[in-house]
Motif scaffolding. Structure first.
Motif, PDB file in Angstrom:
ATOM      1  N   ALA A  40      55.622  42.372  56.762  1.00  0.00           N
ATOM      2  CA  ALA A  40      55.170  41.753  55.526  1.00  0.00           C
ATOM      3  C   ALA A  40      56.369  41.197  54.774  1.00  0.00           C
ATOM      4  O   ALA A  40      57.509  41.639  54.982  1.00  0.00           O
ATOM      5  N   PRO A  41      56.149  40.227  53.886  1.00  0.00           N
ATOM      6  CA  PRO A  41      57.266  39.662  53.119  1.00  0.00           C
ATOM      7  C   PRO A  41      58.035  40.734  52.362  1.00  0.00           C
ATOM      8  O   PRO A  41      57.446  41.574  51.674  1.00  0.00           O
ATOM      9  N   GLY A  42      59.353  40.716  52.496  1.00  0.00           N
ATOM     10  CA  GLY A  42      60.197  41.663  51.799  1.00  0.00           C
ATOM     11  C   GLY A  42      60.230  43.052  52.389  1.00  0.00           C
ATOM     12  O   GLY A  42      60.849  43.945  51.800  1.00  0.00           O
ATOM     13  N   LYS A  43      59.602  43.258  53.527  1.00  0.00           N
ATOM     14  CA  LYS A  43      59.561  44.570  54.148  1.00  0.00           C
ATOM     15  C   LYS A  43      60.106  44.511  55.570  1.00  0.00           C
ATOM     16  O   LYS A  43      60.191  43.448  56.180  1.00  0.00           O
ATOM     17  N   GLN A  44      60.491  45.666  56.078  1.00  0.00           N
ATOM     18  CA  GLN A  44      60.970  45.762  57.445  1.00  0.00           C
ATOM     19  C   GLN A  44      59.805  45.698  58.428  1.00  0.00           C
ATOM     20  O   GLN A  44      58.670  46.025  58.095  1.00  0.00           O
ATOM     21  N   ARG A  45      60.116  45.276  59.636  1.00  0.00           N
ATOM     22  CA  ARG A  45      59.111  45.291  60.679  1.00  0.00           C
ATOM     23  C   ARG A  45      58.735  46.735  60.997  1.00  0.00           C
ATOM     24  O   ARG A  45      59.604  47.600  61.130  1.00  0.00           O
ATOM     25  N   GLU A  46      57.441  46.996  61.108  1.00  0.00           N
ATOM     26  CA  GLU A  46      56.974  48.348  61.335  1.00  0.00           C
ATOM     27  C   GLU A  46      56.030  48.402  62.522  1.00  0.00           C
ATOM     28  O   GLU A  46      55.342  47.434  62.849  1.00  0.00           O
ATOM     29  N   LEU A  47      55.998  49.555  63.142  1.00  0.00           N
ATOM     30  CA  LEU A  47      55.102  49.785  64.267  1.00  0.00           C
ATOM     31  C   LEU A  47      53.669  49.913  63.771  1.00  0.00           C
ATOM     32  O   LEU A  47      53.388  50.652  62.828  1.00  0.00           O
ATOM     33  N   VAL A  48      52.758  49.207  64.420  1.00  0.00           N
ATOM     34  CA  VAL A  48      51.331  49.339  64.161  1.00  0.00           C
ATOM     35  C   VAL A  48      50.694  50.290  65.171  1.00  0.00           C
ATOM     36  O   VAL A  48      49.997  51.235  64.804  1.00  0.00           O
ATOM     37  N   GLU A  88      46.774  44.761  51.843  1.00  0.00           N
ATOM     38  CA  GLU A  88      48.068  45.259  52.262  1.00  0.00           C
ATOM     39  C   GLU A  88      48.315  45.125  53.759  1.00  0.00           C
ATOM     40  O   GLU A  88      49.423  45.398  54.235  1.00  0.00           O
ATOM     41  N   ASP A  89      47.299  44.711  54.520  1.00  0.00           N
ATOM     42  CA  ASP A  89      47.484  44.422  55.935  1.00  0.00           C
ATOM     43  C   ASP A  89      48.097  43.043  56.165  1.00  0.00           C
ATOM     44  O   ASP A  89      48.433  42.709  57.306  1.00  0.00           O
ATOM     45  N   THR A  90      48.211  42.246  55.123  1.00  0.00           N
ATOM     46  CA  THR A  90      48.774  40.909  55.246  1.00  0.00           C
ATOM     47  C   THR A  90      50.199  40.983  55.778  1.00  0.00           C
ATOM     48  O   THR A  90      51.055  41.652  55.197  1.00  0.00           O
ATOM     49  N   ALA A  91      50.453  40.297  56.882  1.00  0.00           N
ATOM     50  CA  ALA A  91      51.755  40.337  57.531  1.00  0.00           C
ATOM     51  C   ALA A  91      51.744  39.392  58.720  1.00  0.00           C
ATOM     52  O   ALA A  91      50.695  38.889  59.129  1.00  0.00           O
ATOM     53  N   VAL A  92      52.920  39.162  59.279  1.00  0.00           N
ATOM     54  CA  VAL A  92      53.023  38.537  60.583  1.00  0.00           C
ATOM     55  C   VAL A  92      52.954  39.646  61.620  1.00  0.00           C
ATOM     56  O   VAL A  92      53.719  40.611  61.556  1.00  0.00           O
ATOM     57  N   THR A 115      51.845  36.127  64.878  1.00  0.00           N
ATOM     58  CA  THR A 115      50.678  35.429  64.354  1.00  0.00           C
ATOM     59  C   THR A 115      50.385  35.945  62.953  1.00  0.00           C
ATOM     60  O   THR A 115      50.446  37.148  62.691  1.00  0.00           O
ATOM     61  N   GLN A 116      50.095  35.032  62.040  1.00  0.00           N
ATOM     62  CA  GLN A 116      49.908  35.385  60.633  1.00  0.00           C
ATOM     63  C   GLN A 116      48.514  35.928  60.389  1.00  0.00           C
ATOM     64  O   GLN A 116      47.516  35.313  60.772  1.00  0.00           O
ATOM     65  N   VAL A 117      48.454  37.066  59.728  1.00  0.00           N
ATOM     66  CA  VAL A 117      47.201  37.635  59.240  1.00  0.00           C
ATOM     67  C   VAL A 117      47.286  37.700  57.729  1.00  0.00           C
ATOM     68  O   VAL A 117      48.185  38.339  57.183  1.00  0.00           O
ATOM     69  N   THR A 118      46.359  37.036  57.056  1.00  0.00           N
ATOM     70  CA  THR A 118      46.320  37.026  55.601  1.00  0.00           C
ATOM     71  C   THR A 118      44.968  37.540  55.141  1.00  0.00           C
ATOM     72  O   THR A 118      43.930  37.010  55.546  1.00  0.00           O
TER      73      THR A 118
END
Length: 121
Positions: A40-48, A88-92, A115-118
């Motif tokens: 997500a913008p301004g956040k680190q990449r995280e494991l889903v 809050e799930d919005t992220a690449v 892929t973008q999820v908004t």
């Protein structure tokens, strides 16, 4: 060349669903673990979530019960079914796979383009 191509992202209202797909192509001999990450913008990449070669899965606490990861080895594809989407799930969303290529001795880590999820409220 080896490539991971994602699809299925888009703009969805809160409470909706999406299914993301990621297909691996190239001179692949074997596929190990596959997974999904997000940033997500301004956040680190995280494991889903992760799915092992035998089908075992692990999920982040924030998505457990709403996200389901699966794989189709015959199609070299990993899926992420997303239900009950929240803003809050919005992220690449990025897919990841451990691939053993032909003529290679070990598995190597590969990433998709994202892929973008908004999710709108």
């Amino acid at each position: 060349q080896v490539q991971l191509v994602e699809s299925g992202g888009g703009l969805v209202q809160a409470g909706g669903s999406l299914r993301l797909s990621c297909a691996a192509s190239g001179s692949i001999f074997s596929i190990g673990a596959m997974g999904w990450f997000r940033q997500a913008p301004g956040k680190q990449r995280e494991l889903v979530g992760l799915i092992g070669s035998g089908g075992s899965t692990n999920y982040a606490d924030s998505v457990k019960g709403r996200f389901t990861i699966s794989r189709d080895n015959a199609k070299n594809t990993v899926y992420l079914q997303i239900d009950s989407l929240k803003p809050e799930d919005t992220a690449v969303y990025y897919c990841n796979a451990a691939l053993r290529l032909h003529y290679r001795l070990e598995y190597e880590d590969y990433w998709g383009q994202g892929t973008q999820v908004t999710v709108s409220s």
